[in-house]
Design an enzyme around this catalytic site. Structure first.
Site, short mmCIF file in Angstrom:
data_model
loop_
_atom_site.label_atom_id
_atom_site.label_comp_id
_atom_site.label_asym_id
_atom_site.label_seq_id
_atom_site.Cartn_x
_atom_site.Cartn_y
_atom_site.Cartn_z
N GLU A 312 38.60 40.08 56.43
CA GLU A 312 37.67 39.80 55.33
C GLU A 312 37.54 38.30 55.04
O GLU A 312 37.86 37.84 53.93
CB GLU A 312 38.08 40.58 54.08
CG GLU A 312 37.99 42.08 54.29
CD GLU A 312 38.29 42.90 53.04
OE1 GLU A 312 38.77 42.33 52.04
OE2 GLU A 312 38.06 44.12 53.07
N GLU A 432 38.13 49.03 58.25
CA GLU A 432 38.60 49.69 57.03
C GLU A 432 37.44 50.51 56.49
O GLU A 432 36.29 50.06 56.49
CB GLU A 432 39.02 48.69 55.96
CG GLU A 432 40.21 47.82 56.32
CD GLU A 432 40.55 46.83 55.18
OE1 GLU A 432 40.01 47.00 54.06
OE2 GLU A 432 41.32 45.91 55.45
#
Length: 700
Positions: A312, A432
């Site tokens: 991220e 994810e």
């Protein structure tokens, strides 16, 4: 994920699918010569059974010469039927069944095994078959000459997800390798926890846990790892050998359990990598030092070990996302360069590159595609994350249901990933996925039936677009100390979504008032390409026409059936019925008796207000807050519907609803009207008055 903003708290939840065992490398060819040795052994196991249905796993060991292309035949002794299968194509003629290899598991070496599984139906008894034949050779557990060879059916290409073969697909075939990683699971809030493995409440990782994950059908594991607390100072940034050895131990255990493994730099993304735009030399030096050490440490590890550059990625000090895309481009280029130059298996190892924020927005994907074009490396993989339509994912702005907004968000995100990358031969890992507020420690934020619809849809839409998914699980899906699923039904639905669709319905709850007359009740079936088969209550099959009717996609329970199912009409769930379909998992429907909830007056402060609430069999869906002029009160002042748990929290055991300090921190002095919405359809109006830090409240 990042703990710096609410979207990426370390306490988010994260699910799983496909209970099957080891598979072999792809290839469909002619069976061995007529003079070759032939023989086989079959282990048939019913892993779970329920009234009228069961799940079976079949493990086939080839005792003869290697074969390429197989079919396994047997006869059900009790007339059972296969309703859905995975890792094999299953056909039947009466009780005679034939399972044929898929494209990715056709080859079985000597003493090697292949496995597949299926869901089936039964009536009367479920006696296991005892006689099997592999490519027309009886599986007796011994070896003899093979029969005249025949061509095994060629399996056509499929968009269903592949699973990890015991032999790694050929180097350079990144699409096959990433397909073989489906499905994947995250060991969340563990090696990424700050400062160490157990700091965020999870137990130490054991090999038994990893073996369990593999046994449950996972083919890959993502190991989020935070390194910032585990290395020395500049300029060497030497990784703590104890920490590196622990990471290596878990990697090696995972590989030994035949899992693909992905490691990364995780919370480092927001702890120090995010300052790269204003501190290029120091951040790049640290980044290169860490990845150089990791590349060296794992240089000779199996090709099933995969490196992910950054989790991220996010950056401070840029003019916006476009500049941040360029900054990420620089780091990704350096990552690929230094890993490739480290030699060994790193020369061709799969390397995973994220979009900015691991976002599924088109502009972010386009920027990453430009990086792929510049690198022109055949062993690169793209990754994004997916947590769904935000109002639904956290239950805010009235996002209580799986609706068209949620559906279109899935379709749009996955379509963009497919058209940007997969259609060009670049595989995509959804590194994810889950729902942001699904967390066993915060029950009720997302109603279970609505959550099941989301999980089913994600599995389907990822599968048909050839996207590999890795469930985020920080402890909310697998109860790690006992190695069991916290909700077996969620696991079963996710498992089924890897190979087929499951039907759902407009609701999984039918609320019946505790007093007064009882009427028939209807709900809408979301068939998802299946057909309705039957309705069951426990081991009893309900009667069409007497207990229920089905007209198109409308299922109606008759007044007689509802009366019988609610029994003495005690508040709460009185019965659970199960709708069964031609494929997928059944849809369970709770029959609930309730009285309208009631509330009482309360006094408190801006530190929190506890409202006495008699739920009386009902459950809270959401809460609205408005000032006297009708404008939204409290946080998220663009909507009257407040965020579940952040602003309000029901406690069904204590019969209370707690209004949080975070809610009152953004409420003005004066009158506020609350409207509590319950799943039965009941609404209660409650009046608050805030004066400084004092809060008073009473039913309207």
């Amino acid at each position: 994920m990042s703990s710096k903003n609410r979207r990426r708290t370390p306490w988010r939840a994260g699910m799983i699918a496909g209970a099957v065992t080891a598979l072999m490398m792809a290839g469909t060819m002619v069976t061995g010569s007529a003079q070759a040795a032939a023989g086989c052994r079959v282990a048939y196991e019913v892993s779970s059974q329920w009234p009228g249905g069961f799940t079976a796993n079949v493990n086939v060991t080839n005792l003869g010469d290697p074969i390429n292309g197989w079919k396994l035949a047997w006869t059900f002794p009790s007339g059972q039927r296969v309703t859905q299968a995975w890792n094999a194509t299953v056909t039947a003629s009466g009780s005679q069944v034939t399972a044929t290899n898929m494209s990715y598991n056709a080859a079985i070496g000597t003493n090697a095994a292949v496995s597949f599984g299926f869901n089936g139906s039964w009536t009367g008894s479920n006696t296991a078959p005892t006689s099997f034949a592999l490519n027309d050779v009886a599986c007796t557990g011994s070896v003899g000459p093979s029969p005249t060879p025949s061509l095994s059916p060629t399996a056509s290409p499929t968009t269903s997800p592949s699973v990890t073969p015991t032999a790694t697909p050929p180097a350079g075939d990144r699409m096959e390798m990433v397909a073989a990683m489906q499905p994947g699971w995250n060991l969340g809030n563990t090696l990424d926890a700050i400062p160490d493995e157990t700091a965020w409440g999870n137990p130490l990782t054991t090999r038994e846990m990893l073996r369990h994950i593999r046994s449950q059908g996972y083919r890959s594991i993502r190991l989020p790892i935070t390194w910032s607390s585990h290395h020395g100072p500049a300029p060497d940034y030497t990784i703590d050998p104890t920490w590196l050895n622990r990471v290596r131990e878990i990697v090696d255990w995972s590989l030994a359990e035949d899992l693909y493994v992905m490691i990364n730099l995780h919370h480092d993304s927001w702890q120090w990598i995010n300052s790269y735009p204003t501190d290029r030399a120091n951040v790049m030096g640290r980044y290169k030092a860490l990845w150089s050490q990791l590349a060296t440490a794992f240089r000779d590890h199996s090709a099933k070990l995969v490196f992910e550059s950054i989790n991220e990625p996010q950056f401070a000090g840029t003019s916006g996302d476009a500049e941040s895309d360029q900054v990420l481009h620089e780091l990704n280029l350096e990552f690929v360069r230094l890993v490739r130059q480290s030699g060994g298996n790193n020369a061709t190892r799969l390397l995973v590159l994220p979009t900015l924020h691991t976002s599924g927005e088109q502009a972010r994907m386009d920027a990453l595609l430009a990086t792929f074009d510049e690198l022109d490396d055949p062993n690169l993989v793209a990754t994004i994350h997916f947590y769904g339509w935000w109002p639904f994912s956290v239950n805010i702005a009235g996002g209580t249901r799986y609706d068209s907004n949620v559906e279109q968000d899935i379709i749009g995100s996955f379509d963009r990933a497919y058209h940007t990358f997969v259609s060009r031969g670049i595989p995509v890992i959804i590194g994810e996925w889950a729902l942001l507020s699904y967390d066993y420690t915060r029950p009720g934020i997302i109603q279970r039936g609505e959550l099941l619809k989301f999980f089913e849809a994600v599995g389907h839409h990822a599968r048909i677009r050839q996207l590999t998914t890795m469930l985020w699980d920080a402890g909310s899906f697998l109860h790690r100390p006992e190695l069991r699923w916290r909700d077996q039904g969620i696991y079963e639905l996710m498992k089924a979504s890897l190979t087929t669709r499951s039907a759902t319905a407009s609701t999984d709850q039918i609320y019946v008032p505790r007093t007064g007359g009882i009427t028939s009740r209807s709900l809408t079936l979301n068939l998802n390409g299946t057909s309705f088969q039957s309705l069951w209550h426990g081991g009893t099959r309900l009667t069409n026409g007497t207990d229920y009717t089905v007209s198109g996609s409308t299922l109606t329970l008759t007044r007689t059936a509802v009366t019988r199912l609610v029994g003495n009409r005690a508040t709460g769930v009185n019965a659970t019925i199960e709708a069964r379909f031609s494929s997928g998992v059944p849809w369970q429907i709770s029959i609930i008796s309730y009285d309208p909830p009631t509330q009482a007056a309360a006094n408190g402060t801006t530190s929190g207000l506890t409202i006495p609430t008699q739920f009386r069999g009902d459950q809270l869906a959401t809460m609205e807050a408005e000032y006297a002029d009708g404008s939204p009160a409290g946080p998220a002042n663009w909507t009257t519907y407040k965020e579940f748990w952040s602003s309000f929290r029901p406690d069904y055991g204590a019969n209370t609803i707690f209004l949080t300090p975070e809610f009152f921190a953004e409420v003005n002095d004066g009158a506020v009207t609350l409207t509590f919405h319950f799943w039965s359809g009941t609404q209660i109006t409650y009046r608050l008055t805030k004066s400084g830090s004092a809060i008073t409240g009473s039913p309207a």
